[in-house]
Scaffold this motif. Sequence first.
Motif, PDB file in Angstrom:
ATOM      1  N   HIS A   1      14.540  -1.869 -21.062  1.00 38.13           N
ATOM      2  CA  HIS A   1      15.210  -1.853 -19.931  1.00 38.13           C
ATOM      3  C   HIS A   1      16.981  -2.033 -20.203  1.00 38.13           C
ATOM      4  O   HIS A   1      17.116  -3.193 -20.556  1.00 38.13           O
ATOM      5  CB  HIS A   1      14.800  -2.943 -18.900  1.00 38.13           C
ATOM      6  N   PRO A   2      17.328  -1.162 -19.807  1.00 36.79           N
ATOM      7  CA  PRO A   2      19.005  -1.084 -20.410  1.00 36.79           C
ATOM      8  C   PRO A   2      19.842  -2.252 -19.533  1.00 36.79           C
ATOM      9  O   PRO A   2      20.894  -2.348 -19.955  1.00 36.79           O
ATOM     10  CB  PRO A   2      19.492   0.304 -19.582  1.00 36.79           C
ATOM     11  N   PHE A   3      19.243  -2.645 -18.260  1.00 36.55           N
ATOM     12  CA  PHE A   3      20.200  -3.620 -17.482  1.00 36.55           C
ATOM     13  C   PHE A   3      19.579  -4.933 -17.774  1.00 36.55           C
ATOM     14  O   PHE A   3      20.222  -5.679 -16.859  1.00 36.55           O
ATOM     15  CB  PHE A   3      20.253  -3.236 -16.180  1.00 36.55           C
ATOM     16  N   HIS A   4      18.487  -5.237 -18.560  1.00 40.65           N
ATOM     17  CA  HIS A   4      18.089  -6.741 -18.637  1.00 40.65           C
ATOM     18  C   HIS A   4      18.873  -7.418 -19.512  1.00 40.65           C
ATOM     19  O   HIS A   4      19.524  -6.791 -20.562  1.00 40.65           O
ATOM     20  CB  HIS A   4      16.616  -6.508 -19.050  1.00 40.65           C
ATOM     21  N   PRO A   5      19.150  -8.600 -19.366  1.00 43.03           N
ATOM     22  CA  PRO A   5      20.072  -9.497 -20.168  1.00 43.03           C
ATOM     23  C   PRO A   5      19.366  -9.545 -21.661  1.00 43.03           C
ATOM     24  O   PRO A   5      20.153  -9.973 -22.703  1.00 43.03           O
ATOM     25  CB  PRO A   5      19.810 -10.868 -19.718  1.00 43.03           C
TER      26      PRO A   5
ATOM     27  N   ARG B   1       1.988  -8.832 -16.697  1.00 46.81           N
ATOM     28  CA  ARG B   1       3.329  -9.521 -16.754  1.00 46.81           C
ATOM     29  C   ARG B   1       3.271  -9.831 -18.440  1.00 46.81           C
ATOM     30  O   ARG B   1       2.268 -10.397 -19.001  1.00 46.81           O
ATOM     31  CB  ARG B   1       3.749 -10.774 -15.939  1.00 46.81           C
ATOM     32  N   LEU B   2       4.511  -9.704 -19.303  1.00 49.25           N
ATOM     33  CA  LEU B   2       4.362 -10.222 -20.568  1.00 49.25           C
ATOM     34  C   LEU B   2       5.289 -11.482 -20.539  1.00 49.25           C
ATOM     35  O   LEU B   2       6.358 -11.420 -20.055  1.00 49.25           O
ATOM     36  CB  LEU B   2       5.174  -9.202 -21.339  1.00 49.25           C
TER      37      LEU B   2
ATOM     38  N   TRP C   1       9.134  -2.472 -18.896  1.00 51.40           N
ATOM     39  CA  TRP C   1      10.483  -2.904 -19.466  1.00 51.40           C
ATOM     40  C   TRP C   1      10.541  -3.138 -20.962  1.00 51.40           C
ATOM     41  O   TRP C   1      11.671  -3.630 -21.374  1.00 51.40           O
ATOM     42  CB  TRP C   1      11.255  -3.926 -18.616  1.00 51.40           C
ATOM     43  N   THR C   2       9.364  -2.685 -21.411  1.00 49.83           N
ATOM     44  CA  THR C   2       9.353  -3.087 -23.168  1.00 49.83           C
ATOM     45  C   THR C   2       8.807  -1.859 -23.796  1.00 49.83           C
ATOM     46  O   THR C   2       8.365  -0.975 -23.251  1.00 49.83           O
ATOM     47  CB  THR C   2       8.557  -4.394 -23.423  1.00 49.83           C
TER      48      THR C   2
END
Length: 121
Positions: A35-39, A58-59, A75-76
């Motif tokens: 995910h491009p905006f995840h820290p 959820r992972l 997101w992965t």
Amino acid sequence: MRPKAKENVHVPSACNSPENAAAPSTAQQLVLVTHPFHPLFAQQLPCVGRRYNRYGERLLLQDRNGAVWSLPPGWTDVASPDPDVVMGHGQSLLRVSDFLELADLVSRLSGKSVRRPRSGM
């Protein structure tokens, strides 16, 4: 006079799936955060577990400091690639569905209603 303490109060859990029980695993899977905006974007982290709640899977990923982050598989790199991203050769950060969702949010916040054609998107 102090109120009497409640005994044996059962609080329902948000994660009540039987699949929440940790399964012993000798090999940890490394997962890339896409995910491009995840820290944690572009970091490859060990997956230390999977959980299920009312919103889905959820992972649980552990960072270098030992903190555990809960991320949706989408997101992965665990999830299959999004067709919009594949067709755009990775050049677009937002999908058509993201723009439609943004338009709905802007219209709700501005008090205007936006009519859009019904389609399969």
